[in-house]
Motif scaffolding. Structure first.
Motif, mmCIF file in Angstrom:
data_model
loop_
_atom_site.group_PDB
_atom_site.id
_atom_site.type_symbol
_atom_site.label_atom_id
_atom_site.label_comp_id
_atom_site.label_asym_id
_atom_site.label_seq_id
_atom_site.Cartn_x
_atom_site.Cartn_y
_atom_site.Cartn_z
ATOM 1 N N ALA A 18 0.838 -1.211 0.000
ATOM 2 C CA ALA A 18 0.000 0.000 0.000
ATOM 3 C C ALA A 18 0.868 1.255 0.000
ATOM 4 C CB ALA A 18 -0.918 -0.009 1.217
ATOM 5 N N GLU A 21 2.530 1.946 -3.335
ATOM 6 C CA GLU A 21 1.592 2.408 -4.367
ATOM 7 C C GLU A 21 1.314 3.904 -4.258
ATOM 8 O OE1 GLU A 21 -1.925 0.123 -3.936
ATOM 9 O OE2 GLU A 21 -1.094 -1.653 -4.898
ATOM 10 N N LEU A 22 1.698 4.489 -3.122
ATOM 11 C CA LEU A 22 1.415 5.920 -2.954
ATOM 12 C C LEU A 22 2.212 6.723 -3.972
ATOM 13 C CD1 LEU A 22 1.543 6.319 0.943
ATOM 14 C CD2 LEU A 22 -0.482 6.313 -0.514
ATOM 15 N N ARG A 25 4.491 12.883 -3.368
ATOM 16 C CA ARG A 25 3.810 14.134 -3.002
ATOM 17 C C ARG A 25 4.349 15.245 -3.888
ATOM 18 N NH1 ARG A 25 2.194 15.101 2.106
ATOM 19 N NH2 ARG A 25 1.554 17.059 1.168
ATOM 20 N N THR B 120 -9.350 5.142 -5.680
ATOM 21 C CA THR B 120 -7.953 4.938 -5.281
ATOM 22 C C THR B 120 -7.338 6.195 -4.693
ATOM 23 O OG1 THR B 120 -7.846 3.439 -7.131
ATOM 24 C CG2 THR B 120 -5.764 4.037 -6.125
ATOM 25 N N GLU B 121 -7.630 7.324 -5.310
ATOM 26 C CA GLU B 121 -7.034 8.573 -4.838
ATOM 27 C C GLU B 121 -7.460 8.887 -3.410
ATOM 28 O OE1 GLU B 121 -4.635 10.472 -6.075
ATOM 29 O OE2 GLU B 121 -4.515 8.802 -7.479
ATOM 30 N N HIS B 123 -8.401 6.747 -1.122
ATOM 31 C CA HIS B 123 -7.734 5.817 -0.215
ATOM 32 C C HIS B 123 -6.297 6.221 0.025
ATOM 33 C CE1 HIS B 123 -10.575 2.763 0.813
ATOM 34 N NE2 HIS B 123 -10.999 2.670 -0.428
ATOM 35 N N ARG B 124 -5.633 6.636 -1.050
ATOM 36 C CA ARG B 124 -4.239 7.063 -0.905
ATOM 37 C C ARG B 124 -4.148 8.281 0.009
ATOM 38 N NH1 ARG B 124 -2.318 6.400 -7.190
ATOM 39 N NH2 ARG B 124 -1.824 4.188 -7.061
ATOM 40 N N ILE B 127 -4.452 7.183 3.519
ATOM 41 C CA ILE B 127 -3.228 6.544 4.024
ATOM 42 C C ILE B 127 -2.150 7.594 4.293
ATOM 43 C CG2 ILE B 127 -1.356 4.944 3.435
ATOM 44 C CD1 ILE B 127 -3.442 3.257 1.962
ATOM 45 N N GLU B 128 -2.045 8.578 3.403
ATOM 46 C CA GLU B 128 -1.073 9.662 3.633
ATOM 47 C C GLU B 128 -1.392 10.389 4.941
ATOM 48 O OE1 GLU B 128 1.629 10.636 2.207
ATOM 49 O OE2 GLU B 128 1.607 10.054 0.094
ATOM 50 N N ARG B 184 -10.000 -0.553 2.492
ATOM 51 C CA ARG B 184 -9.706 -0.495 1.072
ATOM 52 C C ARG B 184 -10.021 -1.822 0.395
ATOM 53 N NH1 ARG B 184 -3.752 1.299 -1.047
ATOM 54 N NH2 ARG B 184 -4.184 1.168 -3.257
#
Lengths: 150, 193
Positions: A18, A21-22, A25, B120-121, B123-124, B127-128, B184
Protein backbone atom coordinates in the motif's frame (compact mmCIF):
# COMPACT_ATOMS: atom_id res chain seq x y z
CA UNK A 1 5.13 -20.43 12.24
CA UNK A 2 2.36 -19.31 14.59
CA UNK A 3 -0.87 -17.67 13.44
CA UNK A 4 0.34 -14.38 14.84
CA UNK A 5 3.65 -14.52 12.93
CA UNK A 6 1.78 -15.38 9.77
CA UNK A 7 -0.64 -12.49 10.26
CA UNK A 8 2.28 -10.15 10.94
CA UNK A 9 3.96 -11.20 7.72
CA UNK A 10 0.77 -10.65 5.77
CA UNK A 11 0.32 -7.26 7.36
CA UNK A 12 3.91 -6.33 6.56
CA UNK A 13 3.42 -7.31 2.94
CA UNK A 14 0.12 -5.44 2.64
CA UNK A 15 1.39 -2.28 4.29
CA UNK A 16 4.51 -2.36 2.14
CA UNK A 17 2.43 -2.78 -0.98
CA UNK A 18 0.00 0.00 0.00
CA UNK A 19 2.81 2.42 0.83
CA UNK A 20 4.72 1.72 -2.35
CA UNK A 21 1.59 2.41 -4.37
CA UNK A 22 1.41 5.92 -2.95
CA UNK A 23 2.32 8.50 -5.57
CA UNK A 24 5.00 11.05 -4.82
CA UNK A 25 3.81 14.13 -3.00
CA UNK A 26 3.89 17.26 -5.13
CA UNK A 27 6.45 19.76 -3.89
CA UNK A 28 5.12 23.25 -3.10
CA UNK A 29 5.18 25.58 -6.06
CA UNK A 30 7.32 28.11 -4.22
CA UNK A 31 10.14 25.65 -3.50
CA UNK A 32 12.21 26.77 -6.50
CA UNK A 33 11.93 30.44 -5.57
CA UNK A 34 12.84 29.61 -1.97
CA UNK A 35 15.93 27.71 -3.09
CA UNK A 36 17.10 30.50 -5.39
CA UNK A 37 16.35 33.09 -2.71
CA UNK A 38 18.48 31.16 -0.23
CA UNK A 39 21.28 30.74 -2.78
CA UNK A 40 21.25 34.47 -3.44
CA UNK A 41 21.23 35.24 0.28
CA UNK A 42 24.19 32.96 0.92
CA UNK A 43 26.05 34.31 -2.11
CA UNK A 44 25.61 37.84 -0.78
CA UNK A 45 27.13 36.93 2.58
CA UNK A 46 30.70 38.14 3.18
CA UNK A 47 33.21 35.31 2.99
CA UNK A 48 34.04 35.32 6.69
CA UNK A 49 30.41 34.58 7.57
CA UNK A 50 30.34 31.47 5.41
CA UNK A 51 31.48 27.99 6.31
CA UNK A 52 35.27 27.66 6.75
CA UNK A 53 35.45 25.35 3.73
CA UNK A 54 34.09 28.14 1.54
CA UNK A 55 36.65 30.69 2.65
CA UNK A 56 39.27 31.79 0.10
CA UNK A 57 42.24 29.43 0.15
CA UNK A 58 44.64 32.17 1.27
CA UNK A 59 42.38 33.05 4.23
CA UNK A 60 42.18 29.39 5.26
CA UNK A 61 45.95 28.95 5.09
CA UNK A 62 46.50 32.19 7.01
CA UNK A 63 44.06 31.21 9.76
CA UNK A 64 45.60 27.76 10.13
CA UNK A 65 49.08 29.34 10.28
CA UNK A 66 48.01 31.86 12.93
CA UNK A 67 46.33 29.14 15.01
CA UNK A 68 49.41 26.92 14.81
CA UNK A 69 51.68 29.82 15.78
CA UNK A 70 49.46 30.76 18.72
CA UNK A 71 49.38 27.16 19.90
CA UNK A 72 53.16 26.87 19.71
CA UNK A 73 53.58 30.23 21.44
CA UNK A 74 51.29 29.13 24.28
CA UNK A 75 53.16 25.88 24.83
CA UNK A 76 56.65 27.41 24.59
CA UNK A 77 55.72 30.53 26.58
CA UNK A 78 53.96 28.52 29.27
CA UNK A 79 56.92 26.19 29.64
CA UNK A 80 59.34 29.14 29.96
CA UNK A 81 57.20 30.86 32.57
CA UNK A 82 57.07 27.72 34.69
CA UNK A 83 60.82 27.12 34.30
CA UNK A 84 61.86 30.72 35.01
CA UNK A 85 59.34 31.77 37.64
CA UNK A 86 58.61 28.45 39.27
CA UNK A 87 61.24 28.62 42.06
CA UNK A 88 60.35 32.25 42.83
CA UNK A 89 56.70 31.35 43.41
CA UNK A 90 57.61 28.75 46.00
CA UNK A 91 55.21 25.99 45.03
CA UNK A 92 55.90 23.94 48.15
CA UNK A 93 54.82 26.75 50.43
CA UNK A 94 51.69 27.33 48.36
CA UNK A 95 50.88 23.65 48.52
CA UNK A 96 51.20 23.69 52.32
CA UNK A 97 48.80 26.64 52.51
CA UNK A 98 46.31 24.94 50.22
CA UNK A 99 46.40 21.75 52.30
CA UNK A 100 45.95 23.70 55.54
CA UNK A 101 42.97 25.52 54.05
CA UNK A 102 41.46 22.23 52.92
CA UNK A 103 41.92 20.71 56.35
CA UNK A 104 40.34 23.74 58.07
CA UNK A 105 37.37 23.56 55.67
CA UNK A 106 36.92 19.88 56.42
CA UNK A 107 36.93 20.54 60.17
CA UNK A 108 34.42 23.38 59.77
CA UNK A 109 32.04 21.21 57.73
CA UNK A 110 32.35 18.34 60.22
CA UNK A 111 31.55 20.70 63.09
CA UNK A 112 28.54 22.16 61.30
CA UNK A 113 27.18 18.74 60.37
CA UNK A 114 27.66 17.60 63.98
CA UNK A 115 25.42 20.40 65.26
CA UNK A 116 22.52 19.44 62.97
CA UNK A 117 20.05 17.01 64.57
CA UNK A 118 20.10 13.67 62.68
CA UNK A 119 16.32 13.84 62.18
CA UNK A 120 16.73 17.03 60.16
CA UNK A 121 19.17 15.28 57.86
CA UNK A 122 16.81 12.34 57.31
CA UNK A 123 13.88 14.67 56.69
CA UNK A 124 15.96 16.71 54.26
CA UNK A 125 17.00 13.60 52.35
CA UNK A 126 13.39 12.37 52.25
CA UNK A 127 12.21 15.75 50.97
CA UNK A 128 14.89 15.76 48.27
CA UNK A 129 13.83 12.24 47.19
CA UNK A 130 10.16 13.24 47.06
CA UNK A 131 10.95 16.38 45.04
CA UNK A 132 13.13 14.37 42.66
CA UNK A 133 10.38 11.79 42.14
CA UNK A 134 7.79 14.54 41.62
CA UNK A 135 9.99 16.23 39.01
CA UNK A 136 10.54 12.92 37.26
CA UNK A 137 6.80 12.16 37.21
CA UNK A 138 6.04 15.66 35.95
CA UNK A 139 8.56 15.26 33.14
CA UNK A 140 7.15 11.86 32.16
CA UNK A 141 3.58 13.19 32.21
CA UNK A 142 4.59 16.18 30.10
CA UNK A 143 6.32 13.89 27.62
CA UNK A 144 3.32 11.60 27.29
CA UNK A 145 0.89 14.49 27.04
CA UNK A 146 2.76 16.95 24.86
CA UNK A 147 5.14 14.81 22.82
CA UNK A 148 3.58 11.41 22.25
CA UNK A 149 0.22 12.90 21.36
CA UNK A 150 1.73 15.64 19.20
CA UNK B 1 29.67 29.27 -3.56
CA UNK B 2 29.41 30.86 -6.94
CA UNK B 3 27.15 33.81 -7.50
CA UNK B 4 24.04 32.47 -9.25
CA UNK B 5 23.28 35.78 -10.92
CA UNK B 6 26.45 35.52 -12.99
CA UNK B 7 25.63 32.07 -14.31
CA UNK B 8 22.32 32.10 -16.13
CA UNK B 9 23.06 28.92 -18.09
CA UNK B 10 24.07 27.04 -14.97
CA UNK B 11 21.00 28.34 -13.20
CA UNK B 12 18.72 27.24 -16.01
CA UNK B 13 20.28 23.79 -15.93
CA UNK B 14 19.90 23.64 -12.17
CA UNK B 15 16.24 24.67 -12.47
CA UNK B 16 15.62 21.73 -14.81
CA UNK B 17 17.49 19.45 -12.41
CA UNK B 18 15.42 20.71 -9.48
CA UNK B 19 12.13 20.25 -11.33
CA UNK B 20 13.05 16.65 -12.10
CA UNK B 21 13.72 15.77 -8.47
CA UNK B 22 11.80 18.17 -6.25
CA UNK B 23 8.75 15.94 -5.80
CA UNK B 24 10.95 12.99 -4.84
CA UNK B 25 12.93 15.07 -2.34
CA UNK B 26 9.82 16.62 -0.85
CA UNK B 27 8.05 13.24 -0.61
CA UNK B 28 11.02 11.70 1.17
CA UNK B 29 11.18 14.52 3.69
CA UNK B 30 7.47 14.92 4.33
CA UNK B 31 6.86 11.20 4.85
CA UNK B 32 9.64 11.02 7.40
CA UNK B 33 8.70 14.22 9.18
CA UNK B 34 4.92 14.18 8.80
CA UNK B 35 4.98 17.94 8.43
CA UNK B 36 4.89 19.81 5.13
CA UNK B 37 6.42 23.04 6.42
CA UNK B 38 9.43 21.24 7.91
CA UNK B 39 9.72 19.11 4.79
CA UNK B 40 9.83 22.26 2.70
CA UNK B 41 12.72 23.60 4.81
CA UNK B 42 14.56 20.30 4.45
CA UNK B 43 13.94 20.23 0.68
CA UNK B 44 15.29 23.75 0.37
CA UNK B 45 18.46 22.78 2.21
CA UNK B 46 18.86 19.66 0.07
CA UNK B 47 18.81 21.70 -3.13
CA UNK B 48 21.08 24.40 -1.73
CA UNK B 49 23.61 21.65 -1.00
CA UNK B 50 22.97 20.13 -4.42
CA UNK B 51 23.79 23.47 -6.01
CA UNK B 52 27.15 23.48 -4.24
CA UNK B 53 27.86 20.03 -5.74
CA UNK B 54 26.09 20.61 -9.02
CA UNK B 55 29.21 20.15 -11.12
CA UNK B 56 29.45 16.55 -9.91
CA UNK B 57 25.71 15.89 -9.87
CA UNK B 58 24.80 17.17 -13.32
CA UNK B 59 24.57 14.27 -15.68
CA UNK B 60 25.35 11.76 -12.98
CA UNK B 61 23.24 8.62 -12.89
CA UNK B 62 23.40 8.62 -9.10
CA UNK B 63 22.22 12.18 -8.51
CA UNK B 64 18.73 10.97 -7.55
CA UNK B 65 20.21 8.63 -4.95
CA UNK B 66 22.45 11.41 -3.65
CA UNK B 67 19.46 13.73 -3.22
CA UNK B 68 17.41 11.03 -1.52
CA UNK B 69 20.24 10.21 0.87
CA UNK B 70 20.78 13.85 1.79
CA UNK B 71 17.03 14.39 2.26
CA UNK B 72 16.78 11.29 4.46
CA UNK B 73 19.81 12.29 6.54
CA UNK B 74 18.61 15.84 7.06
CA UNK B 75 15.11 14.68 8.00
CA UNK B 76 16.48 12.13 10.47
CA UNK B 77 18.80 14.75 11.96
CA UNK B 78 15.82 17.04 12.35
CA UNK B 79 13.86 14.30 14.12
CA UNK B 80 16.83 13.43 16.32
CA UNK B 81 17.21 17.00 17.51
CA UNK B 82 13.77 16.86 19.06
CA UNK B 83 13.89 13.24 20.08
CA UNK B 84 17.17 13.61 21.99
CA UNK B 85 15.49 15.93 24.48
CA UNK B 86 12.96 13.27 25.31
CA UNK B 87 15.09 10.17 25.01
CA UNK B 88 15.05 9.50 28.76
CA UNK B 89 11.28 9.26 28.81
CA UNK B 90 11.05 7.67 25.40
CA UNK B 91 13.14 4.71 26.57
CA UNK B 92 10.78 4.36 29.56
CA UNK B 93 7.94 3.38 27.26
CA UNK B 94 7.05 -0.28 27.60
CA UNK B 95 8.45 -2.25 24.70
CA UNK B 96 6.92 -5.61 23.98
CA UNK B 97 8.47 -7.85 21.41
CA UNK B 98 5.35 -9.95 21.15
CA UNK B 99 3.07 -6.96 20.60
CA UNK B 100 0.62 -7.63 23.38
CA UNK B 101 -2.17 -5.28 24.33
CA UNK B 102 0.32 -2.45 24.46
CA UNK B 103 1.33 -3.11 20.89
CA UNK B 104 -1.90 -1.83 19.43
CA UNK B 105 -0.54 1.70 18.93
CA UNK B 106 -2.53 4.35 17.14
CA UNK B 107 -5.58 3.08 15.35
CA UNK B 108 -7.21 5.25 12.74
CA UNK B 109 -10.96 4.84 12.80
CA UNK B 110 -12.63 4.22 9.52
CA UNK B 111 -15.90 6.13 9.35
CA UNK B 112 -19.01 3.97 9.10
CA UNK B 113 -20.32 6.14 6.33
CA UNK B 114 -17.28 5.51 4.15
CA UNK B 115 -18.34 3.71 1.01
CA UNK B 116 -16.85 0.28 0.61
CA UNK B 117 -15.34 1.19 -2.71
CA UNK B 118 -13.68 4.56 -2.31
CA UNK B 119 -11.66 5.54 -5.33
CA UNK B 120 -7.95 4.94 -5.28
CA UNK B 121 -7.03 8.57 -4.84
CA UNK B 122 -9.22 8.93 -1.77
CA UNK B 123 -7.73 5.82 -0.21
CA UNK B 124 -4.24 7.06 -0.90
CA UNK B 125 -5.07 10.39 0.69
CA UNK B 126 -6.40 8.57 3.75
CA UNK B 127 -3.23 6.54 4.02
CA UNK B 128 -1.07 9.66 3.63
CA UNK B 129 -3.08 11.34 6.38
CA UNK B 130 -2.79 8.30 8.61
CA UNK B 131 0.96 8.20 8.02
CA UNK B 132 1.20 11.85 9.03
CA UNK B 133 -0.79 11.24 12.20
CA UNK B 134 1.45 8.43 13.44
CA UNK B 135 3.79 9.26 16.35
CA UNK B 136 7.13 10.46 15.00
CA UNK B 137 9.11 7.39 16.11
CA UNK B 138 6.63 4.98 14.52
CA UNK B 139 6.35 6.97 11.31
CA UNK B 140 10.10 7.36 10.83
CA UNK B 141 10.77 3.66 11.44
CA UNK B 142 7.92 2.58 9.15
CA UNK B 143 8.97 4.91 6.34
CA UNK B 144 12.63 3.89 6.54
CA UNK B 145 11.61 0.22 6.43
CA UNK B 146 9.05 0.32 3.65
CA UNK B 147 10.13 3.29 1.50
CA UNK B 148 13.89 3.30 1.97
CA UNK B 149 14.39 -0.47 2.38
CA UNK B 150 16.44 -0.10 5.55
CA UNK B 151 16.85 -3.18 7.72
CA UNK B 152 15.70 -3.16 11.34
CA UNK B 153 19.33 -2.91 12.45
CA UNK B 154 20.02 0.04 10.15
CA UNK B 155 16.92 1.83 11.37
CA UNK B 156 17.90 1.28 14.99
CA UNK B 157 21.37 2.63 14.30
CA UNK B 158 20.11 5.65 12.38
CA UNK B 159 17.41 6.57 14.87
CA UNK B 160 19.55 5.82 17.91
CA UNK B 161 16.92 3.45 19.30
CA UNK B 162 17.05 -0.15 20.45
CA UNK B 163 16.26 -2.90 17.98
CA UNK B 164 13.27 -4.00 20.09
CA UNK B 165 11.83 -0.49 20.08
CA UNK B 166 12.19 -0.20 16.31
CA UNK B 167 10.42 -3.53 15.75
CA UNK B 168 7.65 -2.55 18.13
CA UNK B 169 7.27 0.90 16.57
CA UNK B 170 6.98 -0.57 13.08
CA UNK B 171 4.47 -3.17 14.22
CA UNK B 172 2.38 -0.56 16.00
CA UNK B 173 2.44 1.65 12.93
CA UNK B 174 1.31 -1.23 10.70
CA UNK B 175 -1.47 -2.12 13.11
CA UNK B 176 -2.50 1.53 13.09
CA UNK B 177 -2.78 1.50 9.31
CA UNK B 178 -4.55 -1.84 9.21
CA UNK B 179 -8.16 -0.55 9.43
CA UNK B 180 -7.52 1.66 6.41
CA UNK B 181 -6.15 -1.26 4.42
CA UNK B 182 -9.11 -3.39 5.41
CA UNK B 183 -11.46 -0.59 4.39
CA UNK B 184 -9.71 -0.50 1.07
CA UNK B 185 -10.62 -4.11 0.69
CA UNK B 186 -7.13 -5.40 0.14
CA UNK B 187 -6.62 -6.97 3.52
CA UNK B 188 -10.06 -7.66 4.87
CA UNK B 189 -9.94 -11.37 4.37
CA UNK B 190 -6.26 -12.13 4.51
CA UNK B 191 -5.63 -10.29 7.78
CA UNK B 192 -8.35 -12.01 9.69
CA UNK B 193 -7.32 -15.05 11.64
Amino acid sequence: MSDRDEADLKLERLVGQALRELPMRRAPSNLESRVFGELARRAAMPWWQRSFLQWPRAARVLLLGVCTALGALTIVGGTRIVVNLGPALGPARELDRALALLSASKDLIATLVGTIPPMWIYEGLALAAVLYAALFALGAAAYRTLYLEA
Amino acid sequence: MQNPSTEPARLAEFTTFMRAYKDMVFSTATRLLGNDAQAEDISQEVFVRAYAHFDELRGSATSGGWLKTVATNLAINHLQRYRRRWRLFSEMEPVQEDGGEDGAGVEFPVPDSMPAELDTEQHRALIEDALRELPADQRAALVLYHFEDFSYQEIAARLGASLAKVKTDIRRARLGLRPLLEARGIGRVSLEH
